[in-house]
Structure formats: C-alpha cells, structure tokens
Design an enzyme around this catalytic site. Sequence first.
Site, PDB file in Angstrom:
ATOM      1  N   ARG A 129      -7.120  23.016  -6.424  1.00  0.00           N
ATOM      2  CA  ARG A 129      -6.469  21.698  -6.545  1.00  0.00           C
ATOM      3  C   ARG A 129      -7.354  20.576  -5.998  1.00  0.00           C
ATOM      4  NH1 ARG A 129      -0.347  22.178  -4.795  1.00  0.00           N
ATOM      5  NH2 ARG A 129      -0.312  20.168  -5.866  1.00  0.00           N
ATOM      6  N   ASP A 326       8.833  17.109  -9.341  1.00  0.00           N
ATOM      7  CA  ASP A 326       8.898  18.572  -9.219  1.00  0.00           C
ATOM      8  C   ASP A 326       9.998  19.186 -10.091  1.00  0.00           C
ATOM      9  OD1 ASP A 326       6.779  18.574  -7.440  1.00  0.00           O
ATOM     10  OD2 ASP A 326       8.065  18.454  -5.673  1.00  0.00           O
TER      11      ASP A 326
HETATM   12  C1  S3P Z   1       5.203  15.939  -1.992  1.00  0.00           C
HETATM   13  C2  S3P Z   1       4.734  15.078  -2.952  1.00  0.00           C
HETATM   14  C3  S3P Z   1       4.579  15.448  -4.370  1.00  0.00           C
HETATM   15  C4  S3P Z   1       5.353  16.717  -4.708  1.00  0.00           C
HETATM   16  C5  S3P Z   1       5.182  17.792  -3.686  1.00  0.00           C
HETATM   17  C6  S3P Z   1       5.641  17.309  -2.321  1.00  0.00           C
HETATM   18  C7  S3P Z   1       5.291  15.466  -0.600  1.00  0.00           C
HETATM   19  O1  S3P Z   1       3.215  15.666  -4.631  1.00  0.00           O
HETATM   20  O2  S3P Z   1       4.959  17.205  -5.978  1.00  0.00           O
HETATM   21  O3  S3P Z   1       5.922  18.939  -4.035  1.00  0.00           O
HETATM   22  O4  S3P Z   1       5.929  16.136   0.233  1.00  0.00           O
HETATM   23  O5  S3P Z   1       4.720  14.398  -0.291  1.00  0.00           O
HETATM   24  P1  S3P Z   1       2.224  14.442  -5.014  1.00  0.00           P
HETATM   25  O6  S3P Z   1       2.091  13.566  -3.840  1.00  0.00           O
HETATM   26  O7  S3P Z   1       0.920  15.121  -5.366  1.00  0.00           O
HETATM   27  O8  S3P Z   1       2.861  13.781  -6.196  1.00  0.00           O
END
Ligand code: S3P
Length: 446
Positions: A129, A326
């Site tokens: 990632r 999500d």
């Molecule tokens: C999260 C942000 C989201 C989400 C992840 C949890 C967080 O990701 O998809 O499951 O706790 O800040 P991104 O910041 O990459 O969108």
Amino acid sequence: MDAGAPLRLMSRRPAAPLAGRFAVPGDKSISHRALMFGALAVGETRITGLLEGEDVLRTAAAMRALGAVVARDADGIWRVAGRGIGGLVEPADVLDMGNSGTAARLLCGILASHNLFAVLTGDASLRQRPMRRVMDPLSACGARFSAREGGRLPLAVSGPKEALPLDYRVPVPSAQVKSAVLLCGLNAPGITRVEEPEATRDHSENMLRHFGAAVQVEVVGAGRVITLQGQPELQAADVVVPGDPSSAAFPMAAALLVPGSRLVLPGIGLNPLRCGLYATLAEMGAAVAVENRRVEGGEPVGDLVVSHSALRGVDVPAERAPSMIDEYPILAVLAACASGTTRMRGLKELRVKESDRLAATAALLAVNGVKVEIEGDDLIVFGTGRPPAGGGMVATHMDHRIAMPALVLGLVTDRPVMVDDGSFIDTSFPGFVELMNGAGGALAAA
Ligand code: S3P
C-alpha cells in the site's frame, strides 16, 4: 497474519429469518486513535468498548514498544498510561502493523516529530500500500524517511531534534493522511494547518479536543481547514468507543436481504462523516430506523433497527464517497439484489485499500453470477430484483471487507458462496461468524 493457513468459509440460505439484538464490536478508527492519544497524554486513559481486532492490537503493541503502558483489565476496559507529548522512547525492534493502513499511517505521523529512529513493516497486503501519501507531507517537519520502491513498507523514519509545524493541503480525501499531519503537529511548536478539499471522518479532531488540545475547524465549501496549536499538554481522558458503523453494515445488509428478518444493533456510531451508507440505503428504500439517539464519549450514537426490504438501484454521487468509503463492497452486494442499476461514482480510493477493492468487489459479484462493470472510477451493478445464483469462490486478497460481503451475499443466493480466506475478518470484526450465526445465519467452514 501472513503465515497462517487460509480459512475457507461458506454461507448458505438460512432456514428462517434473521432476528435478535446484537452488539457489534467497537469502532476501528476510534479505537486506534484512543490508544495513540492515550499514549501521548499525561496520566491514565481508560477505554471502554475498544475493538479487540488484530489491527487495533497492533496499535496497542506499537504504543507499548514506544514506552506507553497499555493493559487490559479483566472487565475488558483498557488502560493506557501515557508518556506525554514528545515523551515516546525509541522502539528496540521493528514495528509490525500487520494488515492495518490506519495504524501504519497514523503512527508515521507520531514518529515523524519524535527525535528517534523507527522501522515499520506489515503483512503482504500492507506492504503493497502507498505510504508516500504520508511520507511526503511529514518530511516537511524535518523527518527523514526511506522506504522500498514506490514508497512501500518496510520504511524507516528518523525524526528531527525539533520538528517544524506543517501546513498541508491533502490532495486525496483521506482521514489517515489528515490525521498523520495532525499527530505530527502535536510535537511541533506553533500552528499546524491541514486543508482537506472534501471532509473526511473527523475522529482525530474530536478526540484531540477531548484530550484538551486547541483545535479549530473551519468549514470551507465541501471541505475543511483544521488548525492545531502544537505542543499542548494532552490530558488523559476516558474514551467510550461506539459500535463501528462499518462493521454494523454487514449484519444490517443481511437483515435487509433475508426475507422476514429484523435485527436491532445497539450503540452504533452516527458520526455524520461516516453516515453516507444510511443516506444511500434510504434512497434504495431500505427500512433502517435509528432509535435512542444519544452522545457517548463525544460521538453521536444510536440503536439501528433494520428490517427486510425490497431495494431499488440508485446513483451514488462521488461526493458521498468519503462518508462511506469502507461500505462500497457491501453496498454492491445489496445493489446486486436490488431492482435496477446502481452506479457508484468516484471510487478511485478503493483501489488502494487492503486490496484493490474496486476490482475485488466487481470480481466478488461476477463470480456469483452478477452483471457488473467498472467504468473509469465508477462501479456499475445491474440488479435484477432477485438474488443472483451464487456458487462462486470469492478471492478475498487479504481483505476483511471483501470476505464479509461475500458471506452476506451467500445468505440469499441459490447456491452457497465461498471465500478463499476468512481469517482477515478478525482484523476488524472478531466474532463476525458467531454473531451472524447467532442471528440465524448459516456460515461455516468450507
Ligand atoms: C480510516 C480512514 C479511511 C478508511 C479506513 C480508516 C481512518 O482510509 O478507509 O478504514 O481511521 O482514518 P483513508 O484515509 O485512506 O481514506
């Protein structure tokens, strides 16, 4: 979790409707943050309802390695004795964040402004990632990062003697990037400023305030500008973690799909920046009621009452994506059983989740007999008004949010649905199979 044997699971149509009242585990985003802010505060933070999933346990271990005392009482309450801002110690070994992008990226923010050396790694999914999205902005505080080709883990970070505050416009809608910058700013003198063109989940901002930091949030169009006064004295504060709306979405979808079902899911987080799925479900004709709305630990929560509903296809606007990022795989499963076409727009960010979730969601449906297309960054699902044939073996790609929707789909298909590896469900939803079967589902090892 790399080394474990894959856990094949399957689901089939249950004999009776789903029914009952079930607590879903604590919110993953809030759980990570409670442990991190607790470790940065002075005094003892008590956390009730912490998600005890693999991802969050990695964060607990990392905060321990950085010198905080993190312990679980017999009654399930977690206690964190913090080190205070700037007080973390150099970890003696590599920090392994497992499957968790949130843990890895937020931790980068904390480490960047601490004068220490640390190495982060993760499982095969996390090592694919992109980390450059945090390495680039955080470098401006004076931290030095080095990582594998393409900004992939493992990465090493050395924080400067004295960090500079950051001023950053987040180019992608990402609460993780925003939070990493804010966490870095905690140990830099002066004002750290983050601008997000589209508002994303604001649990970090809420919790910073809860721990006594001075945080200002200005709404600018669809986005926000957040400013944080650096080097506050964070005071330990008790945190009550609400039920995770992203986890609640799975039993909720099951109740919507299985005829005659009715489930009550108490104490689910209703933060407006997480609620895009509810708006979409309302447009699809879903019977989801919220009862007993209240505020717990600074976050709005309520009890969800969900009943079987005939759903129709909808057009989900791109602007809604950050508030339900999500939830697209499970929405796609619902769309497959709805009448008419559902177009989900602007899903570029899904490509960099635990898997390429856009491709994995399309494949999940296709292998079970659903007509589905990816057009640019849009996912288009052609619902027929009845469940698809099923019978597919779904490739989960180490992604919990591909495994759970597949198993929900299998509750209504003609033939059972299988997943190649359900072990990653434990990252976010330990007890998922037991909860679903307790409600009347038919999930089993395959
Ligand atoms: C999260 C942000 C989201 C989400 C992840 C949890 C967080 O990701 O998809 O499951 O706790 O800040 P991104 O910041 O990459 O969108």
